[in-house]
Every structure is written in structure tokens, then in C-alpha cells.
Design an enzyme around this catalytic site. Sequence first.
Site, mmCIF file in Angstrom:
data_model
loop_
_atom_site.group_PDB
_atom_site.id
_atom_site.type_symbol
_atom_site.label_atom_id
_atom_site.label_comp_id
_atom_site.label_asym_id
_atom_site.label_seq_id
_atom_site.Cartn_x
_atom_site.Cartn_y
_atom_site.Cartn_z
ATOM 1 N N ALA A 166 0.837 -1.202 0.000
ATOM 2 C CA ALA A 166 0.000 0.000 0.000
ATOM 3 C C ALA A 166 0.872 1.251 0.000
ATOM 4 O O ALA A 166 0.639 2.186 -0.787
ATOM 5 C CB ALA A 166 -0.937 -0.011 1.206
ATOM 6 N N ARG A 182 -12.271 -18.609 5.306
ATOM 7 C CA ARG A 182 -11.312 -18.906 6.373
ATOM 8 C C ARG A 182 -11.946 -19.065 7.747
ATOM 9 O O ARG A 182 -11.565 -19.940 8.516
ATOM 10 C CB ARG A 182 -10.281 -17.785 6.434
ATOM 11 C CG ARG A 182 -9.423 -17.794 5.218
ATOM 12 C CD ARG A 182 -8.482 -16.635 5.172
ATOM 13 N NE ARG A 182 -7.681 -16.783 3.970
ATOM 14 C CZ ARG A 182 -6.756 -15.935 3.586
ATOM 15 N NH1 ARG A 182 -6.516 -14.849 4.288
ATOM 16 N NH2 ARG A 182 -6.068 -16.152 2.496
#
Length: 636
Positions: free
Chosen positions: A43, A329
Site C-alpha cells: 500500500a 477462512r
Amino acid sequence: MLEARIPSGPIEQKWDKCRYEMKLVNPANRRKHSIIVVGAGLAGAAAAATLGQQGYHVHCFSYHDTPRRAHSIAAQGGMNAAKNYRNDGDSVSRLFKDTVKGGDFRARESNVHRLAEVSVNIIDQCVAQGVPFAREYGGILDNRSFGGVQVERTFYARGQTGQQLLLGAYQALEEQIAAGRVTMHIRSELLDVVIVDGRARGIVTRNLVTGEISSHAADVVVLATGGYSNVFYLSTNAKASNSTAIWRAHRRGALFGNPCFTQIHPTCIPLSSEHQSKLTLMSESLRNDGRVWVPKKQSDKRAPKDIPESERDYYLENRYPSFGNLVPRDVASRNAKEVCDEGRGVGPHGQGVYLDFADAIHRLGLETVREKYGNLFDIYQRITGEDAYTVPMRIYPAPHYTMGGLWVDYHLMTTIPGLFAAGEANFSDHGANRLGASALMQGLADGYFVVPATVPDYIASTKLDPVDASHTAFRLGEAEVKDRINKLLASNGKRSPDSFHKELGKIVWDECGMARSDAGLRKALARIPELREEFWQNLRIVGNGEELNQTLDKANRVSDFMEIAELMCLDALHRNESCGGHFRVESQTADGEAKRDDANFSYTAAWEWKGTGQAPALHKEALTFEYVPLSQRSYK
Ligand SMILES: Cc1cc2nc3c(=O)[nH]c(=O)nc-3n(C[C@H](O)[C@H](O)[C@H](O)COP(=O)(O)OP(=O)(O)OC[C@H]3O[C@@H](n4cnc5c(N)ncnc54)[C@H](O)[C@@H]3O)c2cc1C
């Protein structure tokens, strides 16, 4: 206080409309503005490179000795994008819907839609940079599947996707450094954010080699400093990853969004010793071909090869026939915990389940499996000494990612004007559970596309008086930073920062990990302040603050973990519902799935710091679902 600034109009037009309405800075004026970007992971490097390319003066900070060491380098499995190269029914709308549903309806629809839209540009950007994504024989980019979806939209570079993407971002950053538009500050750790007249105007850093404390002023500050999974002590994150930057910003007034939303990844190498300090991920991509199972009998000590098919429980395939081993998940982790709690876990401590490639090797051949996952099998072999081509891998859930982070509006600006947060450091986009291969997508969407559009708009719309590092606010910030360091050094106690961290991590794992209860969270909330008190009284740091001192660095970071852990537990206690990775045992369906309470909890919890030992204030951003109707998640 919480103004999300979501553009009006149909969801598929919001980002375009926003970009059209945002103000621009004339190219000749850009060099008059300076921007601080803290973080050089995916990022941060993407944001710094792009803003540099636009012509701003960028100062990029990282505590690493090079941007290439950022934790992003560890990402293995892949990155999603709605390119529909497989022609298997994918689209921007489907990626949007999968992500909202995968996050268990606790993310902002407008941000998720933008993420899905931008995903297609990210692939083009990275391919143009030369990122070597895996290709099919004919030359077309290859795709695979990740959990919680029924299409193949994950782009990958073997098991090293993060590394290849970071090299792409790094070379873009280096180009700007060479051009003089980005100045890189390595080994510099942000220890405070400086506010002048209500706006973020700079940071205070400590040089990790010399101990020098210095101030840096700018027009805008962007935090791209990653997540806080290491609060658990044992996690799959790089050892150095920490929460200091976002936590210090929080202490200066930036609200913290959904701190209890953390992700426990189902496929990690199980813990083998009490003295271990790190856990290793086995990428989720392995669930494309590996089959998860445990013995049907409890305490079955036979070698896997001696357990016949009829005595194996392929529990994910049995319970979730539509998604099988590729459930999201949170679902996979909870199920693994459940079968281990029943006494059917495998391995020396019974804390493991098998991930078996025998069928895949039989179906595809050993060489194909090696080609797809070879480096992951090598990592597994080096750590466990076992050959996963012939013996099933053993896996167990481990802390991996934090969906919570600094609260940001649609422009990725925090509640402090001029302070932006990008990548894992912000709370946006993933709700209560992140789908696999979506973090790289979000980090690069924020860094290459969102921040480079919204930061200039802030600059163009704001009257920014000249401020430099001689301003009193910087002197005060430096003084506070020095005080804190001196206090840490002055505690002439007996325990190492690591021993406190380990004890804290165990409390958070036991009470705010895969399952949370009212009683357990209250216990943690009673114990954490006691431990924090002891930390400040009984800490031992050798060496001083004017040299390389990793024990001091660690103590500083642990002091923030002590505070963030308490907020996580408080957030988990107040959210009396289960959603995604936040599983409250009091709130489950008849068949043991997470049961949301939309009537009472369909909001983002944004917490305001009120001082150490003081109760934080809760602010709520209501979430509405106009495009993906609220429904109980089902992967059956
Ligand atoms: C083992 C593993 C595998 C993964 N695999 C995948 C995958 O296959 N697909 C996927 O989508 N996601 C994956 N993820 C998640 C993903 O890698 C991360 O969410 C993402 O890389 C975070 O990027 P970032 O830029 O936000 O932060 P990071 O990469 O963590 O970068 C943080 C940067 O901030 C700097 N920094 C932090 N604090 C300070 C401070 N106080 N002062 C100065 N600098 C500071 C650091 O030096 C660093 O440069 C994986 C995660 C792990 C742990």
C-alpha cells in the site's frame, strides 16, 4: 463525528462520480506540496510511487532497512481481480457480492464495490510493471480459486505473489527516488502523529540505529503501516509487524474501527514447541487441491497411511458440499478447532488436521503439483522435516490478518483531517472476515488508485498554512516520545519485553481468538490492565536509547499492544453477536454456525481514545445493504 462521505447515486457510478467531482491540483503546483507516506509495503510503496509520479514531494518512512523487507513480501497465494479470464461467470458485481457476503455483512457496500471495480486495473498496472504472474501454456494469465467463491479469479506468481508484486511497487518507488520526487527514510519508526490546528501536519520518528528523535512536517500524512496480528504474539506476520503507528494516531484522535475483527487463518503449520516465537502460513491456495480430513475416531494415533478411507472424516467436504475445502477462512478455522476439541486432532499435541495431496498427485501428477506449490512444500519440509508429497501436511489455525484498523471515510481519510490510512492499516472493505487473496488487492487499490485521487482533492480543497518542524506542536510531540522512551528505560525490573508480549498474546488468543465468550472477555479485561501495570513497573531493558537497541524497540511496540489488546476485548464484549471471524459462543445457529444479530449490530464500531485506563467512547456507523440483501451466510 462519523461522516463517511459516500457519494450519492447508483453503486456502480459512485467512484466515477467521486473522481469527477474531486478537485485537482495543477501539475505546476504539485511540487509545492509535501506528503508523508509511512510504510513501504504494497500500500505504502504504491501510494508513494504514484504520488511522486504525479509531481508531489513525497517523504516515505519505513522502520525496515529497505522497502523490500516490508511484510507484504511474505504473501504467498495470490490476488483477486474480476477479469473473468476463465469465462466462468465472474464479474465486478460478483466479486463485490462475494466480498460483502464473505465479510458477513459488516463492510461498507460502496467501498467494496470500488475495490471490485479497481481490481481489474491493478492487474493491468502490475503486468505493465513486469510482474511475472503465472501463465497458461498459451501465454494467458492463469487463475486459481480461493475460499468463499465459486469462480477462479485469483492471479498468482507461484507461492510468491506478494514478493513479485512488491518488487513491482518497489521498482516504481525506486524510479521516483532516483528522480528526486520521493525521499526514502529507512530505519525510521513513527512514534507520533503531529496535529496543528486540527489537521495532521507531520510525524515524530526515531532513528532505530542512532536513537535520534526527529520531526517531519508535511501537508498530508498517509499511514500504510500494516496490521496488528502480532498482538497475539504468535502469528503468521513478520516478527517486526506492530501496531504502533495506528495506535499512536488513535491516541491523537483517529477513531479505531472494529478492533475485534481479526482473522485466524486455517492453514498454518501447527505449533511444535512452547518456545516458538513465530508461526508459518501454508497458503490457502493449497486448499484448491489438498483435502482436509481427520480420523473419525478420537485419539487415533495411527499413521495417516494406515487409516482407511472409511475411517476418515473429510469434514469440510461433508458439511459444506457446495464449497467443500474452499469454504471461507473463518468457517474452515472454526471447524478445525471443533474437530480438535472433540479429540480428533492429529500430530504430537492433537492440535492439527491433515491437508492431503494424495488425490491431487494421483489426478494431476507429481510434477504438476510441484509446479503449482513446490516452494510451499519446500517451506513445509524445512520446518517439519516431513515430505508433503508422500505424507499429508498437518495444519492448524493461526492469527494472520486484522480486518479492524483506523476508521476511514470513502476517501480513506481518518477522523483526523489530513491523516489517511491505506492497506491493512485501515478497517475498510473486509468486514468481519477477509476472503483470501483480497488483501493484496485492497492494498494496491488503495495505493495505486484511491489515495492518489483523494489526497490531491484534500490538498486542493484545504487552506494549508505553512507549517514547519519548528512549530511547538512538534516540540511537544518529541517531548512526549522522549518521556515514554525514558520511562521504558528507567524501569529497572526483571522481565523482558518478550515475556510480557508472550503472556499478553496468550490472554488474547485464549479469550479473544477463535471463540469468545462474555465470561472469557471479562476475564481478559480484568487481567490486561494488571499486566500493563506490571509491564511499566517490572520491565528490563539493557543498553540505552542512543544506539541500536532492539529490546527498546520491542518494548515500545509491546507498550502499544498492551493498550490495543484491551480495546479488542472491549469491542468483542460489546458485540454480542457472532459475525465472520468474531465468534461469540453465546450466538450460534442450531448447527454451530455464526449467528449475526442484524437488528442490533449492523454497524461499524468506531472507538474514540479517552486516555489510558479510561473507557473509550463508542461511535457507530450504520451499515445499510441495498445491493446485496442481508442473508444468513451458507456455504452448504
Ligand atoms: C504469510 C502471509 C501470507 C499472505 N498471503 C496473502 C496472499 O496470498 N494474498 C493476499 O491478498 N494477502 C495475503 N496476505 C496478507 C497481505 O500480505 C497483507 O495484508 C498486506 O501485504 C499488507 O500490506 P500493507 O502494505 O498494508 O502493509 P505491510 O506490508 O505490513 O507494510 C507495512 C509497512 O509499514 C512500515 N511501518 C509499520 N509501522 C511503522 C512505523 N511505526 N514507522 C515506520 N514505518 C512503519 C513497515 O516498515 C512496512 O514498510 C498474507 C499475509 C501473511 C502474513
